[in-house]
Design an enzyme around this catalytic site. Sequence first.
Site, PDB file in Angstrom:
ATOM      1  CG  ASP A   1      -0.333  -0.325   2.483  1.00 22.18           C
ATOM      2  OD1 ASP A   1       0.675   0.344   2.783  1.00 22.18           O
ATOM      3  OD2 ASP A   1      -0.795  -1.235   3.190  1.00 22.18           O
TER       4      ASP A   1
ATOM      5  CE  LYS B   1      -5.782  -0.574   5.088  1.00 23.29           C
ATOM      6  NZ  LYS B   1      -5.304  -0.609   6.457  1.00 23.29           N
TER       7      LYS B   1
ATOM      8  CG  MET C   1      -2.797   6.855  11.717  1.00 22.77           C
ATOM      9  SD  MET C   1      -3.787   5.376  11.935  1.00 22.77           S
ATOM     10  CE  MET C   1      -3.116   4.712  13.443  1.00 22.77           C
TER      11      MET C   1
HETATM   12  N1  SAH Z   1       2.699   0.383  10.870  1.00 20.58           N
HETATM   13  C1  SAH Z   1       3.176   1.750  10.745  1.00 20.58           C
HETATM   14  C2  SAH Z   1       2.138   2.761  11.167  1.00 20.58           C
HETATM   15  C3  SAH Z   1       0.913   2.792  10.306  1.00 20.58           C
HETATM   16  S1  SAH Z   1      -0.236   4.017  10.818  1.00 20.58           S
HETATM   17  C4  SAH Z   1       4.455   1.898  11.559  1.00 20.58           C
HETATM   18  O1  SAH Z   1       4.820   1.002  12.325  1.00 20.58           O
HETATM   19  O2  SAH Z   1       5.106   2.936  11.420  1.00 20.58           O
HETATM   20  C5  SAH Z   1       0.219   5.353   9.768  1.00 20.58           C
HETATM   21  C6  SAH Z   1       0.834   6.470  10.572  1.00 20.58           C
HETATM   22  O3  SAH Z   1       2.217   6.215  10.796  1.00 20.58           O
HETATM   23  C7  SAH Z   1       0.808   7.801   9.874  1.00 20.58           C
HETATM   24  O4  SAH Z   1      -0.439   8.450  10.028  1.00 20.58           O
HETATM   25  C8  SAH Z   1       1.905   8.537  10.605  1.00 20.58           C
HETATM   26  O5  SAH Z   1       1.460   8.994  11.861  1.00 20.58           O
HETATM   27  C9  SAH Z   1       2.915   7.429  10.851  1.00 20.58           C
HETATM   28  N2  SAH Z   1       3.989   7.407   9.848  1.00 20.58           N
HETATM   29  C10 SAH Z   1       4.279   6.416   9.008  1.00 20.58           C
HETATM   30  N3  SAH Z   1       5.361   6.714   8.257  1.00 20.58           N
HETATM   31  C11 SAH Z   1       5.773   7.930   8.652  1.00 20.58           C
HETATM   32  C12 SAH Z   1       6.838   8.796   8.270  1.00 20.58           C
HETATM   33  N4  SAH Z   1       7.708   8.467   7.318  1.00 20.58           N
HETATM   34  N5  SAH Z   1       6.940  10.003   8.889  1.00 20.58           N
HETATM   35  C13 SAH Z   1       6.080  10.365   9.848  1.00 20.58           C
HETATM   36  N6  SAH Z   1       5.056   9.587  10.255  1.00 20.58           N
HETATM   37  C14 SAH Z   1       4.905   8.386   9.668  1.00 20.58           C
END
Ligand code: SAH
Length: 261
Positions: free
Chosen positions: A41, A63, A178
């Site tokens: 995704d 999504k 998020m």
């Molecule tokens: N499984 C992922 C999180 C998924 S939820 C993990 O472990 O990181 C998605 C959220 O992750 C986004 O809304 C944001 O808050 C955060 N996120 C993911 N990648 C990011 C990045 N490169 N920089 C800042 N926030 C990030």
Amino acid sequence: MSSTPFSAPRVFLVGAGPGDPRLITVRGRDLIALAEVIVHDELANRALLDWAQPQAEIVYVGKRAGHHYAQQAEINRILVAHARTGRLVVRLKGGDPLVFGRGGEEAEALREAGIAFEIVPGVTAAVGVAASTAIPLTHRGVSSAVLFVTGHECAEKSGTAVDWDAVARVKCTMVVYMGLKAARTIVERLRSAGAEQDLPVALVSRATLPDQQMVVATLGTFETELLTREVPSPALLIIGEVVRQSPAAAAALAALAALEA
Ligand code: SAH
């Protein structure tokens, strides 16, 4: 980490890391190179697909905002259907599959379908942000605990499963996933729950990628700072005294304080 010791896993839930493709694990990269089907995704960096075999089938299941729940069931069905063809399936997920990644739901669907799987961890966004901003999540004498919390529900009208009053009382580093859409609401809730006005907040967007941005403020000045700078998603909020440990953040906070004085 395999679901059953007797059958070789055919599905791998692989953490892609926070953004920079070099931050995937060696196991993750090896599996991409072996995969016959890759289900990915938008959060997993597309550059990771360069390691895939040319004949691998690439399935995009990004999504759309607001369509989370209906689509997760569809993703589960897609994983099960591909696994049943007997091919090696890699489900590539941003960060770590089990941190706000719904990897648990995918694992459950595979278990129910009797499909053996393995989970390969990834660098979760909080850890990626910490490294790329030099904000330690814990720091001796400053913060002895860290909380990963979702801000997602705050953006919805139907209330929230997170007890923000309790969060404000814990006095630990808070990492809000998020939370971009609801950032103002979250800051407001923490303030009304009694969190200090001068508690630093860092909003970090697209961490570990070349266009990473960081907005630094305090709970008291957050709205004004955010108004002047729009940042793209994905973005993470780090709230806590640890933010001051980053030289860039400390300089931004000093500049803010000078403006206010
Ligand atoms: N499984 C992922 C999180 C998924 S939820 C993990 O472990 O990181 C998605 C959220 O992750 C986004 O809304 C944001 O808050 C955060 N996120 C993911 N990648 C990011 C990045 N490169 N920089 C800042 N926030 C990030």
